[in-house]
Design a protein around this motif. Structure first.
Motif, PDB file in Angstrom:
ATOM      1  N   ASP A  26      32.916  13.330  46.815  1.00  0.00           N
ATOM      2  CA  ASP A  26      33.488  14.678  47.357  1.00  0.00           C
ATOM      3  C   ASP A  26      32.822  15.637  47.800  1.00  0.00           C
ATOM      4  N   ASN A  27      31.574  15.422  47.943  1.00  0.00           N
ATOM      5  CA  ASN A  27      30.491  16.514  48.563  1.00  0.00           C
ATOM      6  C   ASN A  27      30.575  16.476  50.082  1.00  0.00           C
ATOM      7  N   LEU A  28      30.630  17.791  50.395  1.00  0.00           N
ATOM      8  CA  LEU A  28      30.934  18.278  51.791  1.00  0.00           C
ATOM      9  C   LEU A  28      29.666  18.749  52.223  1.00  0.00           C
ATOM     10  N   PRO A  42      25.141  33.839  46.759  1.00  0.00           N
ATOM     11  CA  PRO A  42      24.001  34.646  46.990  1.00  0.00           C
ATOM     12  C   PRO A  42      22.797  33.683  46.572  1.00  0.00           C
ATOM     13  N   CYS A  43      22.996  32.612  45.696  1.00  0.00           N
ATOM     14  CA  CYS A  43      21.592  32.037  45.249  1.00  0.00           C
ATOM     15  C   CYS A  43      21.606  30.941  45.840  1.00  0.00           C
ATOM     16  N   GLY A  44      20.622  30.561  46.547  1.00  0.00           N
ATOM     17  CA  GLY A  44      20.162  29.303  47.251  1.00  0.00           C
ATOM     18  C   GLY A  44      20.894  29.134  48.423  1.00  0.00           C
ATOM     19  N   PRO A  45      20.329  28.237  49.506  1.00  0.00           N
ATOM     20  CA  PRO A  45      21.149  27.962  50.668  1.00  0.00           C
ATOM     21  C   PRO A  45      22.585  27.460  50.625  1.00  0.00           C
ATOM     22  N   ASN A  46      23.291  27.940  51.372  1.00  0.00           N
ATOM     23  CA  ASN A  46      24.941  27.490  51.016  1.00  0.00           C
ATOM     24  C   ASN A  46      24.954  26.143  51.825  1.00  0.00           C
ATOM     25  N   SER A  47      24.462  25.165  51.078  1.00  0.00           N
ATOM     26  CA  SER A  47      24.277  23.705  51.829  1.00  0.00           C
ATOM     27  C   SER A  47      25.396  22.632  51.343  1.00  0.00           C
ATOM     28  N   VAL A  48      25.999  22.666  50.349  1.00  0.00           N
ATOM     29  CA  VAL A  48      26.765  21.557  49.915  1.00  0.00           C
ATOM     30  C   VAL A  48      28.088  22.243  49.208  1.00  0.00           C
ATOM     31  N   ILE A  49      29.287  21.725  49.664  1.00  0.00           N
ATOM     32  CA  ILE A  49      30.435  22.181  48.968  1.00  0.00           C
ATOM     33  C   ILE A  49      31.050  21.031  48.428  1.00  0.00           C
ATOM     34  N   THR A  50      31.491  21.347  46.934  1.00  0.00           N
ATOM     35  CA  THR A  50      32.113  20.260  46.383  1.00  0.00           C
ATOM     36  C   THR A  50      33.604  20.399  45.801  1.00  0.00           C
ATOM     37  N   PHE A  51      34.139  19.605  45.369  1.00  0.00           N
ATOM     38  CA  PHE A  51      35.848  19.668  45.332  1.00  0.00           C
ATOM     39  C   PHE A  51      36.164  19.003  43.886  1.00  0.00           C
ATOM     40  N   PRO A  52      35.490  19.657  42.891  1.00  0.00           N
ATOM     41  CA  PRO A  52      35.825  19.198  41.445  1.00  0.00           C
ATOM     42  C   PRO A  52      37.332  19.569  41.099  1.00  0.00           C
ATOM     43  N   TRP A  63      44.303  14.142  43.125  1.00  0.00           N
ATOM     44  CA  TRP A  63      45.231  14.099  44.022  1.00  0.00           C
ATOM     45  C   TRP A  63      45.277  15.384  44.991  1.00  0.00           C
ATOM     46  N   LEU A  64      44.187  16.427  44.728  1.00  0.00           N
ATOM     47  CA  LEU A  64      43.949  17.336  45.645  1.00  0.00           C
ATOM     48  C   LEU A  64      42.534  17.124  46.323  1.00  0.00           C
ATOM     49  N   LYS A  65      42.178  16.165  46.075  1.00  0.00           N
ATOM     50  CA  LYS A  65      40.690  15.873  46.900  1.00  0.00           C
ATOM     51  C   LYS A  65      40.990  16.273  48.476  1.00  0.00           C
ATOM     52  N   PRO A  66      40.007  16.526  49.114  1.00  0.00           N
ATOM     53  CA  PRO A  66      40.373  17.242  50.503  1.00  0.00           C
ATOM     54  C   PRO A  66      40.617  15.904  51.625  1.00  0.00           C
ATOM     55  N   TRP A  67      40.316  14.791  51.309  1.00  0.00           N
ATOM     56  CA  TRP A  67      40.801  13.753  52.084  1.00  0.00           C
ATOM     57  C   TRP A  67      42.194  13.511  52.209  1.00  0.00           C
ATOM     58  N   TYR A  68      42.807  13.976  51.409  1.00  0.00           N
ATOM     59  CA  TYR A  68      44.391  13.534  51.377  1.00  0.00           C
ATOM     60  C   TYR A  68      44.891  14.584  52.368  1.00  0.00           C
ATOM     61  N   TRP A  69      46.095  14.044  53.057  1.00  0.00           N
ATOM     62  CA  TRP A  69      46.709  14.866  54.454  1.00  0.00           C
ATOM     63  C   TRP A  69      47.279  16.303  53.732  1.00  0.00           C
ATOM     64  N   TRP A  70      47.787  16.058  52.581  1.00  0.00           N
ATOM     65  CA  TRP A  70      48.532  17.261  52.245  1.00  0.00           C
ATOM     66  C   TRP A  70      47.970  17.963  51.370  1.00  0.00           C
ATOM     67  N   LEU A 100      40.263  24.297  52.798  1.00  0.00           N
ATOM     68  CA  LEU A 100      38.800  23.590  53.267  1.00  0.00           C
ATOM     69  C   LEU A 100      39.125  22.314  53.433  1.00  0.00           C
ATOM     70  N   GLY A 101      40.301  21.847  52.873  1.00  0.00           N
ATOM     71  CA  GLY A 101      40.576  20.208  53.468  1.00  0.00           C
ATOM     72  C   GLY A 101      40.391  20.124  54.814  1.00  0.00           C
ATOM     73  N   LEU A 102      41.022  21.267  55.769  1.00  0.00           N
ATOM     74  CA  LEU A 102      40.633  21.041  57.087  1.00  0.00           C
ATOM     75  C   LEU A 102      39.230  20.822  57.619  1.00  0.00           C
ATOM     76  N   GLN A 103      38.239  21.371  56.885  1.00  0.00           N
ATOM     77  CA  GLN A 103      36.759  21.424  57.094  1.00  0.00           C
ATOM     78  C   GLN A 103      36.463  19.817  56.821  1.00  0.00           C
ATOM     79  N   TRP A 104      36.825  19.242  55.856  1.00  0.00           N
ATOM     80  CA  TRP A 104      36.336  17.804  55.399  1.00  0.00           C
ATOM     81  C   TRP A 104      37.030  16.885  56.658  1.00  0.00           C
ATOM     82  N   HIS A 105      38.117  17.081  57.111  1.00  0.00           N
ATOM     83  CA  HIS A 105      38.820  16.268  58.038  1.00  0.00           C
ATOM     84  C   HIS A 105      38.012  16.430  59.347  1.00  0.00           C
TER      85      HIS A 105
END
Length: 472
Positions: A139-141, A249-259, A263-270, A277-282
């Motif tokens: 679930d890393n983006l 502010p700390c470090g490069p904004n490089s990786v988004i995580t979805f902990p 059933w709310l992971k970003p790959w589910y359409w709902w 942010l689910g749309l960004q994953w898709h």
């Protein structure tokens, strides 16, 4: 027949088999090309195996698009389907097949079964052919290239929780010695808060909070020791929802995580627009593996709904409902509970028309396609119910309009922050509730009139002087 002719016909007969073998034969596995690797793991036995397979492909392919200078490695349990392994090999992923590590915490009270095989993540320490490995959850983006992480020490992780680091992304130096020591600690039932990889690693590297922050050396050298990673390498999606923008502010904004909950992971359409942010994953999926696997099912399902609506409108044209059509006789109508039965039938049919399409939509399709297909499916079922019971149009469609409005309220792009968004959605729900209640009362009133008219018809009484007016 000459020998040359015989060989010709033999070769001709074997040609289909040769072609089939060339198409369906094993794909040559990818080989090591770099001294470092991004790795993730896959195991079977959960209700969401396919969804995580899709998520892993999207994540690894997104790393390819970012042109990382590292191998992509999958630590796969032996029961992962071979067709998935073949597809991942085609994606350029090196697959390492392993035996599942037995989880001694599985019998502990309160243990969540979805964590049973997460200790397979410890196999990352066996990748000794690499100098450094960045171990990842599915679930890393990735927003940008993070190859500077390979300069970090023996173990590096980010703290999402102020006191507990997150194992969705961490850097490690592979070592068979460390791996054997970890397995010994597992079998010895080392303290583990959740019985999963998270709890074990937090217990194993229990002093990481006191370690210095990692800053990659400008000369590209590799440092030793244990380090904390800046939060920019594990930006919790929940931080975004407060401001609807990233301000880490700390470090490069490089990786988004979805902990979040599974059933709310970003790959589910709902998950969108509930979680923006689910749309960004898709969007990443659209540019990596696409949606070709689901499109035939989407087309067939859409055609089914359209045909259902067309057939319903034609078949029920001029249809006048009577309770005898619903298997109610004169003697049965004498019982007073039949209005309640009919109301229950109408309500359950309405409820089913909104629930059933939700489960028929493929889980990992794009949210815009998913919600569109859901609304189309629920509309087709509502039309069937409306025509079967000859219900008034506006009350029966009010819930459908309410769902559509809630999606618009959540997806509205001009909210200044998450608080305004939450208040707006709450206000919409507050003002929409009376309309839903109005629709419900109108439908129940209509059913009462339907029962009364049918009773008069069956008992031979003349029609009432009033006409049954359509409520809308």
């Amino acid at each position: 027949m000459s020998s040359q002719t015989a060989w010709f016909f033999l070769s001709l007969s074997l040609l289909p088999l040769i072609c089939f073998s060339s198409v369906h034969g094993a794909v040559s596995p990818a080989k090591q090309s770099f001294k470092n690797a991004y790795a993730t793991m896959m195991y079977m036995g959960t209700p969401r195996d396919y969804e995580f397979y899709v998520a892993i492909r999207v994540m690894l392919k997104s790393l390819v698009r970012l042109k990382v200078n590292a191998d992509l490695v999958l630590i796969a349990s032996a029961d992962v389907p071979r067709r998935w392994i073949r597809t991942l090999n085609e994606d350029g992923v090196i697959v390492k097949t392993v035996d599942n590590i037995k989880n001694p915490y599985a019998n502990r009270r309160g243990f969540q079964k979805r964590f049973t095989l997460t200790l397979n993540k410890l196999y990352a320490w066996t990748l000794v052919e690499y100098e450094r490995v960045v171990m990842l959850d599915a679930d890393n983006l990735f927003v940008q290239n993070t190859d500077e992480l390979f300069q970090c020490g023996e173990f590096c992780a980010a703290f999402i929780n102020p006191c507990v680091f997150h194992t969705g992304l961490f850097v490690l130096k592979p070592s068979e010695t460390v791996f054997r020591r970890m397995i010994h600690e597992v079998t010895s039932m080392r303290h583990n808060l959740d019985g999963a990889d998270q709890g074990f690693l937090v217990s194993y590297f229990d002093d990481l909070l006191d370690r210095p922050m990692f800053h990659p050396p400008a000369n590209g050298s590799i440092i030793d020791g244990l380090y904390r990673l800046p939060l920019g390498y594990q930006m919790d999606a929940s931080y975004f929802y407060l401001k609807l923008k990233w301000r880490v502010p700390c470090g490069p904004n490089s990786v988004i995580t979805f902990p979040s909950q599974p059933w709310l992971k970003p790959w589910y359409w709902w998950s969108w627009p509930v979680l923006p942010l689910g749309l960004q994953w898709h969007e990443q999926r659209l540019h990596t593996i696409g949606y070709g696997a689901e499109m035939p099912l989407i087309v067939l399902e859409s055609l089914f709904y359209l045909v259902t609506m067309a057939v319903t409108l034609i078949a029920f044209k001029g249809f006048q409902p009577t309770l005898s059509k619903f298997c109610l006789t004169k003697s049965e109508l004498s019982f007073s509970f039949y209005p309640l039965v009919l109301k229950s039938l109408v309500l359950s049919s309405m409820l089913g028309s909104y629930i059933l399409p939700f489960f028929l939509v493929p889980r990992t399709i794009h949210p815009l396609m998913g919600w569109g297909l859901y609304l189309l499916g629920s509309m087709s079922f509502v039309i069937v119910i409306k025509n079967a019971f000859q219900l008034p149009t506006l009350p029966i469609f009010t819930p459908w309009l309410g769902i559509t409005g809630s999606l618009i309220a959540m997806a509205f792009p001009l909210y200044t922050n998450g608080i305004v968004r939450a208040l707006s959605v709450g206000a919409y729900a507050f003002f929409a509730a009376p309309f839903v209640w109005w629709a419900l009362t109108k439908l129940m009133s209509y059913v009462d009139l339907l029962v009364e008219r049918e009773a008069l018809r069956i008992w031979g009484a003349s029609e009432p002087q009033f006409q049954l007016m359509k409520l809308c």
